[in-house]
Design a protein around this motif. Structure first.
Motif, PDB file in Angstrom:
ATOM      1  N   UNK B  38       0.777  -1.097   0.184  1.00 50.65           N
ATOM      2  CA  UNK B  38      -0.150  -0.027   0.115  1.00 50.65           C
ATOM      3  C   UNK B  38       0.940   1.299   0.049  1.00 50.65           C
ATOM      4  N   UNK B  39       2.018   1.206   0.658  1.00 48.92           N
ATOM      5  CA  UNK B  39       3.038   2.082   0.442  1.00 48.92           C
ATOM      6  C   UNK B  39       3.564   2.613  -0.649  1.00 48.92           C
ATOM      7  N   UNK B  40       3.364   1.647  -1.673  1.00 50.33           N
ATOM      8  CA  UNK B  40       4.176   1.654  -2.973  1.00 50.33           C
ATOM      9  C   UNK B  40       3.097   2.287  -3.887  1.00 50.33           C
ATOM     10  N   UNK B  41       1.776   2.006  -3.718  1.00 49.13           N
ATOM     11  CA  UNK B  41       0.711   2.552  -4.673  1.00 49.13           C
ATOM     12  C   UNK B  41      -0.396   1.853  -4.770  1.00 49.13           C
ATOM     13  N   UNK B  42      -1.736   2.235  -4.905  1.00 49.70           N
ATOM     14  CA  UNK B  42      -2.934   1.697  -4.848  1.00 49.70           C
ATOM     15  C   UNK B  42      -3.037   0.700  -5.954  1.00 49.70           C
ATOM     16  N   UNK B  43      -2.353   0.973  -7.390  1.00 47.81           N
ATOM     17  CA  UNK B  43      -2.416  -0.200  -8.331  1.00 47.81           C
ATOM     18  C   UNK B  43      -1.531  -1.226  -8.184  1.00 47.81           C
ATOM     19  N   UNK B  44      -0.291  -0.963  -7.688  1.00 45.34           N
ATOM     20  CA  UNK B  44       0.635  -2.145  -7.287  1.00 45.34           C
ATOM     21  C   UNK B  44       0.050  -2.983  -6.233  1.00 45.34           C
ATOM     22  N   UNK B  45      -0.629  -2.126  -5.213  1.00 45.69           N
ATOM     23  CA  UNK B  45      -1.337  -3.156  -4.052  1.00 45.69           C
ATOM     24  C   UNK B  45      -2.320  -4.009  -4.797  1.00 45.69           C
ATOM     25  N   UNK B  46      -3.308  -3.567  -5.491  1.00 49.02           N
ATOM     26  CA  UNK B  46      -4.448  -4.083  -5.893  1.00 49.02           C
ATOM     27  C   UNK B  46      -4.124  -5.441  -6.816  1.00 49.02           C
ATOM     28  N   UNK B  47      -2.971  -4.905  -7.690  1.00 48.34           N
ATOM     29  CA  UNK B  47      -2.329  -6.173  -8.555  1.00 48.34           C
ATOM     30  C   UNK B  47      -1.735  -7.505  -7.786  1.00 48.34           C
ATOM     31  N   UNK B  48      -1.360  -6.828  -6.586  1.00 47.73           N
ATOM     32  CA  UNK B  48      -0.781  -8.124  -5.915  1.00 47.73           C
ATOM     33  C   UNK B  48      -1.943  -8.858  -5.155  1.00 47.73           C
ATOM     34  N   UNK B  49      -2.939  -7.854  -4.749  1.00 46.89           N
ATOM     35  CA  UNK B  49      -4.209  -8.599  -3.996  1.00 46.89           C
ATOM     36  C   UNK B  49      -4.804  -9.556  -4.875  1.00 46.89           C
ATOM     37  N   UNK B  50      -4.763  -9.049  -6.092  1.00 47.21           N
ATOM     38  CA  UNK B  50      -5.622 -10.055  -7.173  1.00 47.21           C
ATOM     39  C   UNK B  50      -4.734 -11.229  -7.512  1.00 47.21           C
TER      40      UNK B  50
END
Lengths: 253, 221, 658
Positions: B38-50
């Protein structure tokens, strides 16, 4: 060290027999010398009770030099009282001061039922030893004592484990009433020595099974046992028991 | 000896608790690591979450995780209940602080607090993800947004922080305790394990604490 | 009845093997039918019960403690002797035998002692096989030390807890037999009488100390392994529960009592601190290897020990016995301490103590350490610091114990010590087979009189207890039991059991009904004082006669005025104690009579009338080279039987340590 005398208030658990309901009684003792041992203070109290036509307090004790393991007593919230690595019989009244109130209770454990007053039944420990706390060697079967060298480190560690006096303070101190330090010490002693190797698997399995059967609690590694052990037996012996158990459990058929 | 005998003995039960404990300790590293995105960025986080919710290996591991948590709780509860029965009459006066730490004696309580927290925590994040995946035909799910929403509530942030305190003390004892149970107590290694345990506990709890705080105080978008 | 010691014929070194080769055996099928009662679970009792269980006998073992592991053998500190000669320093069976006979001041039976020395090596083998963690060298082999002034290193040890480790070994063997069903263990049980049928010991009456109920137990034979009677002195290094009751009941049932006056007073114990004192604690004899014993040269010197300058100190053992110095045997060291204190040179608040000082040892070791570490011209502080570390490593646990009890730091101030009753060489008279004068009744370990003569050497009590239990009784009892195979178990409804139980019950009821005004403890203390003052370290005719009169009066008072609270049919510690003190009150008189009869000084028995011009003990071999075996012939009436001692090998000489 200066000697002094003190007056004390004692709150002591009284229980007529194993079936009776017990309660605390309060007693006063006067002019107790700081040089007395804790049990000598109890002797004074008992003489006082006899003189007053009351029944003296039953408590276990024998050697009074800290080695037989017979004395017990939970004194002011700690087994064997406030001194470290010490038994009740070696606790001296220097540990207290004039005007103190001292609360004395028996060991509390389902596996150590109270017999009378401060006396508890610790035969559960004997039954655990019967389950495997020995090396099966009949008299006369032994080879020459020096035929089997034992590394000094192992011999020393076995001795430190074997120093256990079987008093039960570990069980009394443990919030779970676990006997793992007692059992761990014996399992370790015999596992460390080459003589104990042939039976090491059945020994640990049977001793743990008996320990569970007696109603002791499970160890949760609070290490209260080690802190209160009069002989300073290390919890490393419990870890060794665990390891022996894994080894034996996985190896058994 | 049967497996049942092995694991139902006092020592065997503790192995279960210790082994699952170590598994959960490892899981927390992954969990904290992934969430730190989450500290990297919204999209990166959501991609990993996906990725985490769709990858089959992760999904199988996830079942293992639930089994682990379940066993950890069940065995610990059995141990706790048996231990309570081992001393039917308690002491009138006990100076347990002289011989042990309060948190080593309070693992049951701390664990229960963590369990209650987990129920809330799963309803916040896990349920939504799974509903989107299975019931809504794999609908897009913005977990980042969900976190921001949850952590905008000050009360919830406070509950999270309190729960992390419970986790902190649970780990302070649990980390080194697991190794003792598995038979590792050694003059040289045990101090090392204890130090690593303390370091791990501090880092993990600080990382987790930083997340709700970051959303609440809007340190991140 | 004449005494027959049943010593086998032949050369001394062949007697035991010849005996073993010819002794009658009991076949395994018959062993299963034979029951043996064992009283006491110390080294002798536990090892005997375990070994007999292994052989297949049905054994019942009894102890008054809550577990057999508590027996007072557990408190022995120093070590156990064995003629292993692992150190290649010239030890042998013969030498151990010789030292033991000489150390016992030529009042022990040679054949028994020789056998003891012969089996000593096997004891170490057995204990090691059981997992007893003796001290070891870096190579993994067993370590030995020299103990009690012997010239060879033959003592095996486990730190300062040798007795504990040996007892736990025997205890584990015993528990193994319990698990196998060969031994039934009765803890918290006290034997209160022997049951005799047709002149043979056939069982016991025991009291369950928890319920207070009496129980009858049959045995084809009964073994008494009940320890010594040092507690007749009230203050001793024995455990609080140690008592003479089992041996005394045997004596009342016809077993002769051998050499009752032979008591060992150990020189290094922590002194009495006040009237409250309930027991005394031993500081291991090993301390005399490094500590120097002294008193001030001036009477009533009230300065602190460390403030008294060197030239005002009297190192009286080094002065009187230059050859042995601080390492003279126990009896000599004890008497010398008493002599100084009686003469007014004692130290501490009670003035009944002498100093045992480690300051010199600390300096000596400190210098050696400094040299080893290459510290040149080390200052005094460094030397003392290094020296303390060495002393701590050697004696740390003893120093800690001293500090707990006295509150004084022995690294900084000299220890105070005084002699205390420690061991009783006397005991039930037994023959070579360890059988008393009652057929089927045996006595093992400290409970018998046989191996230590008038003085026991350090590290030989453990040896004797285990020798008797592991390696002697399993052979000798067969010689008796082989004639008993036809005897079926006698039901405990037999009239003899009934009568014995009734007499025990009557006595208990009597005791509790006296309901007088004085506690058991106060009687015990008074008896102890009489014994210590008049039958202690030094004895004389007048004192002993007074003591006998005083004990009789005290006994009468006890039986009319003792106060025992509680009931008979419940746990009642006061009642337990009362029974034991009542027996001590009878034993005390016999001890004084024996001391009176023996008009010589020997070993622990010092008759003031029999000393050399310079105050040393004077033995009289011409008139007193015998074992005094006392037969009880009526209520407190005894007849003396003498077993003449024959010395085939060791020729008695006057001991000299000058």
């Amino acid at each position: 060290m200066e000697h002094y005398n003190m007056n004390l208030t004692l709150k002591i658990w009284r229980q007529a027999n194993s079936g009776a309901k017990g309660s605390f009684e309060t007693y006063q003792v006067k002019d107790i010398s700081s040089e007395m041992s804790f049990l000598e203070m109890f002797d004074v109290l008992n003489e006082q009770l006899i003189a007053e036509n009351k029944e003296p307090i039953a408590f276990d004790h024998d050697c009074r030099e800290g080695i037989c393991g017979m004395c017990s007593m939970y004194i002011n919230g700690q087994p064997h009282g406030p001194w470290k690595q010490n038994t009740t019989c070696q606790l001296h009244m220097r540990a207290f001061k004039d005007g103190d109130t001292i609360v004395v209770e028996p060991w509390r454990s389902r596996a150590f039922p109270v017999i009378k007053d401060l006396v508890v039944d610790r035969t559960a420990f004997d039954r655990i030893i019967q389950a495997g706390g020995y090396i099966s060697v009949d008299t006369g079967n032994a080879q020459d004592a020096n035929a089997l060298p034992v590394p000094k480190k192992d011999a020393d560690n076995a001795f430190l484990a074997a120093a256990c006096i079987g008093c039960g303070a570990c069980v009394a101190a443990c919030k779970n009433g676990s006997a793992m330090l007692f059992v761990g010490a014996k399992v370790s002693q015999l596992a460390l020595l080459p003589q104990g190797k042939p039976e090491r698997e059945t020994r640990v399995l049977n001793m743990v099974a008996q320990m569970d059967k007696e109603g002791f609690g499970n160890c949760t590694n609070t290490y209260a046992c080690e802190a209160e052990c009069p002989k300073g037996i290390s919890v490393a012996n419990i870890a060794r028991l665990n390891l022996e158990y894994i080894h034996a459990g996985l190896n058994s058929e | 000896m049967t497996w049942k005998q092995f694991f139902s003995a006092s020592v065997g039960k503790k192995f279960t608790v210790a082994l699952t404990g170590i598994f959960l300790i490892l899981f927390l590293i992954v969990h904290a690591g992934v969430n730190s995105a989450i500290f990297v960025g919204r999209d990166d986080f959501n991609n990993i979450a996906h990725f985490m919710s769709h990858n089959y290996i992760v999904r199988i591991l996830e079942i293992g995780l639930f089994v682990g948590i379940f066993l950890h709780i069940i065995q610990a509860l059995i141990v706790w209940r048996q231990n309570a029965a081992a001393r039917p009459v308690g002491y009138h006066m006990s100076k347990a602080n002289k011989n042990s730490t309060w948190y080593s004696r309070s693992m049951g309580l701390l664990g229960t607090l963590i369990l209650l927290f987990l129920i809330m925590h799963m309803s916040h994040f896990f349920v939504g993800t799974k509903v989107a995946l299975y019931l809504e035909d794999d609908a897009p799910h913005d977990l980042y947004e969900k976190m921001r929403e949850v952590f905008s509530n000050g009360y919830i942030v406070i509950i999270y922080l309190i729960s992390l305190v419970a986790l902190f003390w649970h780990l302070m004892h649990g980390f080194q305790s697991a190794f003792q149970t598995l038979g590792l107590n050694h003059k040289r290694f045990t101090p090392l394990i204890k130090t690593i345990g303390v370091g791990y506990t501090i880092i993990i709890t600080l990382l987790f604490a930083s997340m709700p705080l970051a959303f609440y105080f809007k340190w991140i978008e | 009845m004449s005494l027959d010691a049943k010593i086998p014929q032949g050369n001394m070194s062949e007697k035991w093997s010849a005996y073993k080769g010819n002794v009658k055996l009991v076949n395994p099928a018959n062993k299963r039918k034979i029951e043996i009662v064992v009283i006491g679970t110390g080294l002798a009792g536990a090892s005997a019960a375990a070994s007999l269980g292994e052989l297949g006998y049905k054994v019942k073992a009894f102890c008054f403690q809550d577990s057999p592991r508590r027996a007072h053998s557990i408190a022995a500190q120093g070590g156990i002797n064995a003629a292993k000669n692992y150190q290649n320093d010239g030890d042998s069976v013969y030498r151990l035998f010789y030292d033991t006979v000489k150390g016992g001041d030529y009042r022990a039976r040679e054949a028994n002692v020789y056998r003891l020395a012969e089996v000593s090596a096997a004891i170490i083998d057995q204990c090691v096989a059981q997992g007893v963690p003796f001290a070891r060298e870096y190579g993994g082999l067993l370590s030995n030390r020299s103990f009690g002034g012997t010239q060879v290193q033959r003592t095996f040890y486990a730190a300062g807890q040798t007795g504990q480790q040996l007892l736990l070994g025997a205890y584990s063997a015993l528990e193994r037999q319990v698990a196998l069903g060969n031994v039934t263990m009765y803890s918290r049980h006290e034997m209160l009488d022997i049951v005799k049928i047709d002149g043979k010991a056939r069982g016991i009456i025991a009291r369950n100390l928890v319920s207070g109920k009496l129980e009858r137990h049959f045995g084809h034979a009964v073994l008494l392994c009940s320890g010594g009677y040092g507690n007749v002195f009230y203050l001793s290094t024995n455990a609080m529960g140690s008592n003479v009751t089992a041996a005394w009941k045997a004596h009342r049932n016809g077993a002769y009592f051998g050499n009752p006056c032979f008591t060992q007073i150990h020189p290094t114990c922590i002194p009495v601190s006040g009237d409250h004192q309930s027991k005394l604690t031993l500081m291991s004899e090993s301390l005399r290897n490094d500590g120097r014993i002294w008193v001030p040269k001036a009477k009533n010197d009230n300065r602190k020990g460390k403030d008294i300058p060197e030239d005002e100190r009297d190192y009286y053992l080094e002065r009187r016995y230059p050859a042995f110095g601080n390492l003279v045997p126990r009896d000599v060291a004890s008497r010398a301490a008493k002599e100084r204190c009686d003469a007014g040179y004692g130290v501490g608040t009670t003035k009944m103590a002498v100093y045992l000082d480690f300051a010199d040892a600390i300096k000596r070791y400190g210098k050696i350490e400094a040299g080893k570490n290459g510290i040149i011209n080390a200052d005094q502080d460094t030397i003392i610091r290094l020296g303390k570390d060495v002393v701590k490593e050697k004696y740390g646990n003893l120093f800690d114990m001293y500090e707990k009890i006295t509150g004084e730091n022995p690294y900084e101030t000299p220890m105070r010590i005084y002699p205390a009753v420690h061991y009783t060489m006397g005991g039930l008279w037994v023959d070579y087979e360890l059988q008393t004068t009652v057929p089927g009744l045996y006595a093992l370990g400290e409970a018998n009189f046989s191996d230590h003569g008038a003085n026991r050497l350090g590290a030989s009590a453990l040896m004797q207890g285990l020798a008797d239990g592991y390696f002697v009784i399993p052979y000798t009892i067969g010689n008796y039991l082989s004639n008993e195979i036809a005897t079926a178990s006698i039901p405990v409804s037999h009239p003899a059991f009934e009568a014995a139980e009734k007499s025990v019950q009557d006595r208990l009821n009597h005791l509790i009904q006296i309901n007088g005004t004085e506690s058991v403890e106060s009687y015990h203390k008074k008896l102890g004082k009489i014994m210590w003052d008049k039958c202690g370290m030094a004895r004389n005719e007048q004192g002993l006669r007074e003591a006998i009169a005083e004990i009789r009066a005290l006994r009468e008072s006890f039986w009319s005025n003792v106060k025992i609270p509680g009931r008979v049919d419940e746990m009642n510690n006061e009642l337990d104690k009362a029974g034991r003190v009542a027996d001590f009150l009878e034993l005390g008189e016999l001890m004084c009579m024996d001391a009176l009869d023996r008009k010589e000084s020997c070993g622990g028995h010092f008759r003031e009338e029999s000393q050399t011009p310079d105050g040393e003990a004077q033995r009289d071999d011409e008139n007193y080279s015998y074992v005094a075996a006392w037969e009880l012939t009526g209520n407190n009436q005894w007849t003396l039987h003498k077993e003449k001692l024959q010395f085939e090998i060791v020729k008695p000489t006057q001991r000299s340590y000058k």
